[in-house]
Design an enzyme around this catalytic site. Structure first.
Site, PDB file in Angstrom:
ATOM      1  N   GLU A 167       0.847  -1.188   0.000  1.00 41.47           N
ATOM      2  CA  GLU A 167       0.000   0.000   0.000  1.00 41.47           C
ATOM      3  C   GLU A 167       0.886   1.242   0.000  1.00 41.47           C
ATOM      4  O   GLU A 167       1.304   1.702   1.074  1.00 41.47           O
ATOM      5  CB  GLU A 167      -0.893   0.026   1.248  1.00 41.47           C
ATOM      6  N   GLY A 173      -6.363   6.703  -0.223  1.00 40.52           N
ATOM      7  CA  GLY A 173      -7.399   7.733  -0.075  1.00 40.52           C
ATOM      8  C   GLY A 173      -7.182   8.972  -0.926  1.00 40.52           C
ATOM      9  O   GLY A 173      -7.832   9.998  -0.710  1.00 40.52           O
TER      10      GLY A 173
HETATM   11  P1  13P Z   1      -8.244   3.542   0.001  1.00 44.54           P
HETATM   12  O1  13P Z   1      -8.804   2.376  -0.806  1.00 44.54           O
HETATM   13  O2  13P Z   1      -9.308   4.412   0.597  1.00 44.54           O
HETATM   14  O3  13P Z   1      -7.212   4.293  -0.777  1.00 44.54           O
HETATM   15  O4  13P Z   1      -7.495   2.890   1.261  1.00 44.54           O
HETATM   16  C1  13P Z   1      -6.618   1.850   1.051  1.00 44.54           C
HETATM   17  C2  13P Z   1      -6.214   1.316   2.369  1.00 44.54           C
HETATM   18  O5  13P Z   1      -5.551   1.986   3.147  1.00 44.54           O
HETATM   19  C3  13P Z   1      -6.662  -0.045   2.726  1.00 44.54           C
HETATM   20  O6  13P Z   1      -6.028  -0.511   3.855  1.00 44.54           O
END
Ligand code: 13P
Length: 243
Positions: A167, A173
């Site tokens: 990630e 986000g």
């Molecule tokens: P988003 O999908 O909101 O970007 O978040 C990803 C996340 O941090 C999942 O653990």
């Protein structure tokens, strides 16, 4: 995707939903889960783990938590032990999410200790790794991810079926997603480091419109979904893109 590995689509609800919303969301996910081939997992906030695990027992949707403590039990006010989560019906626990690394100063060593506790309790850890924007721009993404994996995965993690989620912090986000080449490069490096059987997820602004392309990349064995996991149709849309 990796041949022979069943994809996992996991929803990280983070600090969202009140009880009613959590119940409705979980029900809607189960209602649409029938046609999904990937394994489905929802990770609600702690207070809802037991209730949702009870509700989803017997369905194809698993329940996980978003953190656990490294110790088995004891004087740790406000913390939650892995065995409690297991006892409540959780089967997975997300560990070392970048928001916990940032908000709570979690280090690789702390994540490793939590992962050991999770394994001891019979939970499958999903360990999150990923570089910041500054690290990516400095050309350090592969090195950072390699270091986090080396420091966060305990012995026995791979054999127990532990999951690693890439990630990139700057993609969470934000609506920004790395290029397919960049995701593939990080996942290839992770594969080389952890071996052939470990599920490697991608997370960061995944949604139905980009899921198919991301999930088609080599060594991407599923997704860890934030915002889109709060809307059942979007979460299921991502899951359907996994095949
Ligand atoms: P988003 O999908 O909101 O970007 O978040 C990803 C996340 O941090 C999942 O653990």
């Amino acid at each position: 995707m990796t041949p022979g590995i069943r994809p996992l689509i996991a929803g990280n609800w983070k600090m969202n939903t009140l009880v009613r919303e959590a119940v409705d969301l979980a029900k809607a996910v189960v209602a649409g889960a029938g046609s999904v081939k990937a394994e489905l997992l929802v990770c609600p906030p702690f207070p809802y783990v037991a209730g949702l695990a009870g509700m989803l027992a017997g369905s194809t949707v698993a329940v996980g938590a978003q953190d656990c403590h490294a110790k088995e039990k004891g004087a740790h006010t406000g913390d939650v032990a892995a065995a409690m989560l297991k006892d409540c019906g959780a089967s997975y626990v997300i560990l070392g999410h970048s928001e916990r690394r940032a908000d709570h100063g979690e280090t690789d060593a702390m994540v490793k200790a939590k992962a050991m506790a999770a394994l001891a309790a019979g939970l499958t850890p999903i360990i999150c790794v990923g570089e910041t924007l500054a690290q990516r721009e400095a050309g350090q993404a592969l090195e950072v991810v390699h270091g986090q994996i080396a420091g966060s995965l305990p012995e026995g993690f791979v054999a127990a079926g532990g999951v690693v989620a890439y990630e990139p912090v700057w993609a969470i986000g934000t609506g920004k997603v790395p290029s397919e080449e960049d995701i593939a490069a990080v996942h290839a490096a992770m594969r080389a480091q952890v071996g052939g059987t470990t599920r490697l997820l991608y997370g960061g602004s995944m949604k139905p419109s980009n899921a198919e392309a991301i999930l088609a990349l080599p060594n991407v064995d599923g997704g860890l979904i934030g915002g889109a996991a709060l809307v059942a149709a979007d979460f299921l849309g991502v899951a359907k893109a996994a095949g």
